[in-house]
Design a protein around this motif. Structure first.
Motif, mmCIF file in Angstrom:
data_model
loop_
_atom_site.group_PDB
_atom_site.id
_atom_site.type_symbol
_atom_site.label_atom_id
_atom_site.label_comp_id
_atom_site.label_asym_id
_atom_site.label_seq_id
_atom_site.Cartn_x
_atom_site.Cartn_y
_atom_site.Cartn_z
ATOM 1 N N GLY A 380 -5.466 15.813 5.869
ATOM 2 C CA GLY A 380 -5.387 16.818 6.914
ATOM 3 C C GLY A 380 -5.343 18.213 6.359
ATOM 4 N N LYS A 381 -5.238 19.182 7.277
ATOM 5 C CA LYS A 381 -5.172 20.593 6.913
ATOM 6 C C LYS A 381 -4.339 21.310 7.956
ATOM 7 C CE LYS A 381 -8.195 23.711 4.430
ATOM 8 N NZ LYS A 381 -7.656 23.211 3.163
ATOM 9 N N GLY A 382 -3.311 22.049 7.489
ATOM 10 C CA GLY A 382 -2.405 22.693 8.422
ATOM 11 C C GLY A 382 -1.657 21.636 9.222
ATOM 12 N N LEU A 383 -1.421 21.931 10.490
ATOM 13 C CA LEU A 383 -0.747 20.976 11.372
ATOM 14 C C LEU A 383 -1.793 20.142 12.124
ATOM 15 C CD1 LEU A 383 2.237 23.174 12.536
ATOM 16 C CD2 LEU A 383 2.347 21.050 11.196
ATOM 17 N N PHE A 384 -2.655 19.547 11.356
ATOM 18 C CA PHE A 384 -3.756 18.709 11.831
ATOM 19 C C PHE A 384 -3.896 17.591 10.809
ATOM 20 C CE2 PHE A 384 -8.630 18.759 12.673
ATOM 21 C CZ PHE A 384 -8.509 17.653 13.476
ATOM 22 N N LEU A 385 -3.214 16.462 11.057
ATOM 23 C CA LEU A 385 -3.011 15.459 10.028
ATOM 24 C C LEU A 385 -3.299 14.056 10.535
ATOM 25 C CD1 LEU A 385 0.349 17.053 8.989
ATOM 26 C CD2 LEU A 385 -1.627 16.982 7.485
ATOM 27 N N GLY A 386 -3.654 13.168 9.604
ATOM 28 C CA GLY A 386 -3.902 11.784 9.954
ATOM 29 C C GLY A 386 -3.395 10.850 8.880
ATOM 30 N N ALA A 387 -2.991 9.651 9.288
ATOM 31 C CA ALA A 387 -2.578 8.594 8.369
ATOM 32 C C ALA A 387 -3.370 7.343 8.718
ATOM 33 C CB ALA A 387 -1.085 8.329 8.486
ATOM 34 N N GLU A 388 -4.271 6.925 7.833
ATOM 35 C CA GLU A 388 -5.120 5.775 8.111
ATOM 36 C C GLU A 388 -4.411 4.486 7.709
ATOM 37 O OE1 GLU A 388 -9.614 4.001 7.520
ATOM 38 O OE2 GLU A 388 -9.197 6.099 7.051
ATOM 39 N N LEU A 389 -4.362 3.530 8.631
ATOM 40 C CA LEU A 389 -3.664 2.272 8.425
ATOM 41 C C LEU A 389 -4.644 1.175 8.016
ATOM 42 C CD1 LEU A 389 -1.249 2.334 11.511
ATOM 43 C CD2 LEU A 389 -0.936 3.382 9.258
ATOM 44 N N VAL A 390 -4.293 0.453 6.954
ATOM 45 C CA VAL A 390 -5.169 -0.593 6.437
ATOM 46 C C VAL A 390 -4.375 -1.880 6.212
ATOM 47 C CG1 VAL A 390 -6.791 1.000 5.350
ATOM 48 C CG2 VAL A 390 -4.806 0.201 4.055
ATOM 49 N N SER A 391 -5.044 -3.002 6.358
ATOM 50 C CA SER A 391 -4.409 -4.292 6.115
ATOM 51 C C SER A 391 -4.257 -4.568 4.630
ATOM 52 C CB SER A 391 -5.241 -5.411 6.761
ATOM 53 O OG SER A 391 -5.345 -5.227 8.147
ATOM 54 N N ASP A 392 -5.158 -3.963 3.831
ATOM 55 C CA ASP A 392 -5.138 -4.174 2.388
ATOM 56 C C ASP A 392 -5.630 -2.897 1.701
ATOM 57 O OD1 ASP A 392 -5.134 -6.199 -0.004
ATOM 58 O OD2 ASP A 392 -7.083 -5.189 -0.092
ATOM 59 N N ARG A 393 -4.821 -2.345 0.804
ATOM 60 C CA ARG A 393 -5.208 -1.084 0.167
ATOM 61 C C ARG A 393 -6.414 -1.240 -0.743
ATOM 62 N NH1 ARG A 393 0.314 2.211 -1.558
ATOM 63 N NH2 ARG A 393 0.938 2.792 0.566
ATOM 64 N N ALA A 394 -6.544 -2.373 -1.368
ATOM 65 C CA ALA A 394 -7.653 -2.566 -2.304
ATOM 66 C C ALA A 394 -8.989 -2.608 -1.565
ATOM 67 C CB ALA A 394 -7.436 -3.844 -3.115
ATOM 68 N N SER A 395 -9.053 -3.401 -0.512
ATOM 69 C CA SER A 395 -10.304 -3.532 0.246
ATOM 70 C C SER A 395 -10.466 -2.445 1.301
ATOM 71 C CB SER A 395 -10.367 -4.896 0.923
ATOM 72 O OG SER A 395 -9.383 -4.992 1.950
ATOM 73 N N ARG A 396 -9.335 -1.792 1.639
ATOM 74 C CA ARG A 396 -9.314 -0.754 2.687
ATOM 75 C C ARG A 396 -9.719 -1.310 4.057
ATOM 76 N NH1 ARG A 396 -11.315 4.684 -0.698
ATOM 77 N NH2 ARG A 396 -9.790 4.363 -2.383
ATOM 78 N N GLU A 397 -9.443 -2.569 4.267
ATOM 79 C CA GLU A 397 -9.704 -3.196 5.558
ATOM 80 C C GLU A 397 -8.831 -2.547 6.630
ATOM 81 O OE1 GLU A 397 -11.195 -5.742 8.484
ATOM 82 O OE2 GLU A 397 -11.904 -5.451 6.413
ATOM 83 N N PRO A 398 -9.423 -1.999 7.694
ATOM 84 C CA PRO A 398 -8.616 -1.342 8.732
ATOM 85 C C PRO A 398 -7.699 -2.339 9.441
ATOM 86 C CG PRO A 398 -10.942 -0.750 8.925
ATOM 87 C CD PRO A 398 -10.871 -1.890 7.969
ATOM 88 N N VAL A 399 -6.533 -1.897 9.852
ATOM 89 C CA VAL A 399 -5.688 -2.748 10.683
ATOM 90 C C VAL A 399 -6.351 -2.897 12.050
ATOM 91 C CG1 VAL A 399 -3.578 -1.995 9.513
ATOM 92 C CG2 VAL A 399 -4.300 -0.863 11.642
ATOM 93 N N PRO A 400 -6.069 -3.989 12.767
ATOM 94 C CA PRO A 400 -6.598 -4.111 14.135
ATOM 95 C C PRO A 400 -6.131 -2.943 15.007
ATOM 96 C CG PRO A 400 -5.703 -6.201 13.376
ATOM 97 C CD PRO A 400 -5.303 -5.174 12.354
ATOM 98 N N GLU A 401 -7.004 -2.541 15.918
ATOM 99 C CA GLU A 401 -6.708 -1.410 16.795
ATOM 100 C C GLU A 401 -5.396 -1.605 17.557
ATOM 101 O OE1 GLU A 401 -8.844 1.028 20.472
ATOM 102 O OE2 GLU A 401 -10.021 -0.283 19.174
ATOM 103 N N LYS A 402 -5.118 -2.830 17.980
ATOM 104 C CA LYS A 402 -3.898 -3.084 18.744
ATOM 105 C C LYS A 402 -2.644 -2.791 17.925
ATOM 106 C CE LYS A 402 -5.554 -6.419 22.176
ATOM 107 N NZ LYS A 402 -5.407 -7.803 22.724
ATOM 108 N N GLN A 403 -2.688 -3.042 16.629
ATOM 109 C CA GLN A 403 -1.525 -2.762 15.798
ATOM 110 C C GLN A 403 -1.321 -1.256 15.635
ATOM 111 O OE1 GLN A 403 -2.291 -5.292 12.255
ATOM 112 N NE2 GLN A 403 -0.385 -6.347 12.823
ATOM 113 N N ALA A 404 -2.403 -0.521 15.470
ATOM 114 C CA ALA A 404 -2.284 0.938 15.387
ATOM 115 C C ALA A 404 -1.715 1.499 16.686
ATOM 116 C CB ALA A 404 -3.645 1.557 15.081
#
Length: 461
Positions: A380-404
């Motif tokens: 992010g930049k300034g007060l505009f930020l994001g945290a991406e959630l993944v099931s596995d850091r190595a593969s970077r598989e996204p978590v299911p939308e329902k969990q987010a």
């Protein structure tokens, strides 16, 4: 919360349930449950119909209330202006319209003209129309194509969706307008090339040139980009990206359109606009949300003098000028509110506060990343930020939308409203979004981060 209103709130809720069509909302649950009514706001906090207090970490839900709630000086300025003159069509000027245009242009070196509209979608549509008219005036209609980037968002009209890089938003709303062509995103975390840092940034920009060459440079009129991608995942550009983008646009005589609907008016800190972090010299800059912090409807399509001059070349030609109108672009409340909004940002040092608090929040989210393996990336930049959630850091598989979304729900239950990428990019609606007001304090940030910490633990363990 106002006690008198509390006595009548059941009637308000019922009227809402019976007649209001909410944005981005499935209404089936309201057949048995209540819609949420936000009754009051002060500073960083809002209250619902039950008197529950929430810390708003998304500035009105969609990155808008930059200076916080309850600013009486803005409300008073709007009231005073409405009594004097509430509206006249934009074919004539108004005092606040002239005054705010001067103030705004003083923050945007190289830009010179302000076209008033009433929404970000509409502001972008105006830029698209200008590009198309220039194509006809100068290039026999051939140089009409407008490039847009994967994951970027430019509005909800059919034209703006035609220029939108978020496929899930577009499902069931086609067919779309022709002449809009997609270029690859620049997100290094979701790398498309085996490079890093500045090399990656330049390669991502080179991908734009490849599209231009494939389409034919003589057919491409403009490139439309967000300086920091918002709803597509809060994506900050890699080093080397923007200088190369500028170089490509100049090489092929392509107009550069920067969409600041989210990033504009201080959201990214240090500078008034996101593009100013990167030394860009745009031809169009569009903006909306933070221009008046939601105290009145206003959006602007700002151009440089080069673009403006193209629309007054031949007085004898009845088609030579920009033949367009935005009805509510003639409202005076918007620029009156915007003048006070900018004054507040100046007087309270909110650009500086946004930089300091943004750095602090980024550090706190990175500390959460160290604690929770489900956080794959923080950006992010300034007060505009994001945290991406993944099931596995190595593969970077996204978590299911329902969990987010469950993380958002847990934060909400704890009295903190955060956001998440929502029905945007198929398979990648997994980024928590934060955009607290520019008035944020460390205590506010700590409360937001603590709620996120607790929510992540509850959802993921």
């Amino acid at each position: 919360m106002d006690g008198n209103l509390q006595n009548d709130i059941a009637k308000v809720v019922e009227a809402d349930r019976a007649h209001v069509w909410h944005h981005l909302t499935q209404h089936k649950p309201f057949e048995t449950g209540e819609p949420r009514i936000i009754v009051e706001g002060r500073g960083m906090r809002v209250w619902d119909q039950h008197g529950k207090e929430f810390l708003d970490a998304v500035s009105g839900g969609v990155w808008t209330v930059n200076v916080g709630y309850g600013r009486e000086r803005i409300a008073n300025a709007v009231r005073d202006q409405l009594i004097k003159l509430n509206y006249f069509a934009g074919s004539a000027g108004s005092i606040p319209g002239a005054q705010f245009s001067e103030k705004l242009i003083s923050k945007m070196p190289g830009m010179s003209r302000v076209y008033y509209t009433n929404s970000g979608s509409e502001a972008n549509e105006k830029a698209f129309k200008m590009v198309r008219q220039i194509a006809h005036k100068r290039y026999g209609g051939k140089k009409h194509k407008i490039l847009y980037r994967d994951r970027d968002y430019h509005g909800s009209t059919i034209g703006a969706m035609s220029c939108g890089g978020q496929d899930e938003r577009n499902v069931q709303y086609g067919p779309f307008a022709g002449g809009f062509v997609r270029v690859p995103h620049c997100m290094e975390y979701r790398a498309q090339w085996d490079l890093t840092g500045e090399d990656y940034g330049q390669r991502a920009a080179d991908a734009i040139e490849e599209v231009i060459l494939a389409e034919g440079p003589d057919t491409v009129g403009a490139l439309c980009l967000e300086p920091v991608t918002a709803g597509g995942g809060v994506i900050t550009p890699p080093e080397g990206y923007w200088p190369r983008v500028q170089e490509i646009c100049r090489k092929y005589d392509i107009l550069l359109h920067i969409d600041e609907v989210v990033c504009g008016v201080g959201r990214t800190g240090t500078h008034w606009f996101g593009y100013q972090h990167y030394g860009i010299e745009p031809d169009f800059v569009t903006m909306a949300k933070g221009v008046a912090s939601g105290y009145a409807a206003i959006a602007c399509c700002v151009t440089n003098e080069r673009v403006f001059e193209m629309f007054k070349e031949d007085m004898t030609d009845p088609l030579d000028y920009f033949r367009d109108i935005s009805t509510f672009g003639g409202c005076t409340a918007g620029p009156a509110a915007a003048l006070e909004n900018v004054a507040i940002i100046e007087e309270e040092g909110l650009l500086e506060n946004t930089t300091v608090m943004g750095d602090y929040m980024l550090d706190q989210l990175r500390a959460l990343q160290d604690k929770h393996k489900v956080i794959g990336d923080v950006r992010g930049k300034g007060l505009f930020l994001g945290a991406e959630l993944v099931s596995d850091r190595a593969s970077r598989e996204p978590v299911p939308e329902k969990q987010a979304q469950a993380v958002v729900a847990e934060c909400n239950a704890a009295g903190v409203i955060i956001g998440v990428t929502n029905r945007s990019v198929p398979g990648f609606n997994n980024t928590l979004c934060y955009s607290p007001a520019l008035i944020s304090t460390k205590d506010d940030i700590d409360q937001i981060v603590a709620a996120t910490d607790t929510a992540l633990t509850k959802v993921f363990g």
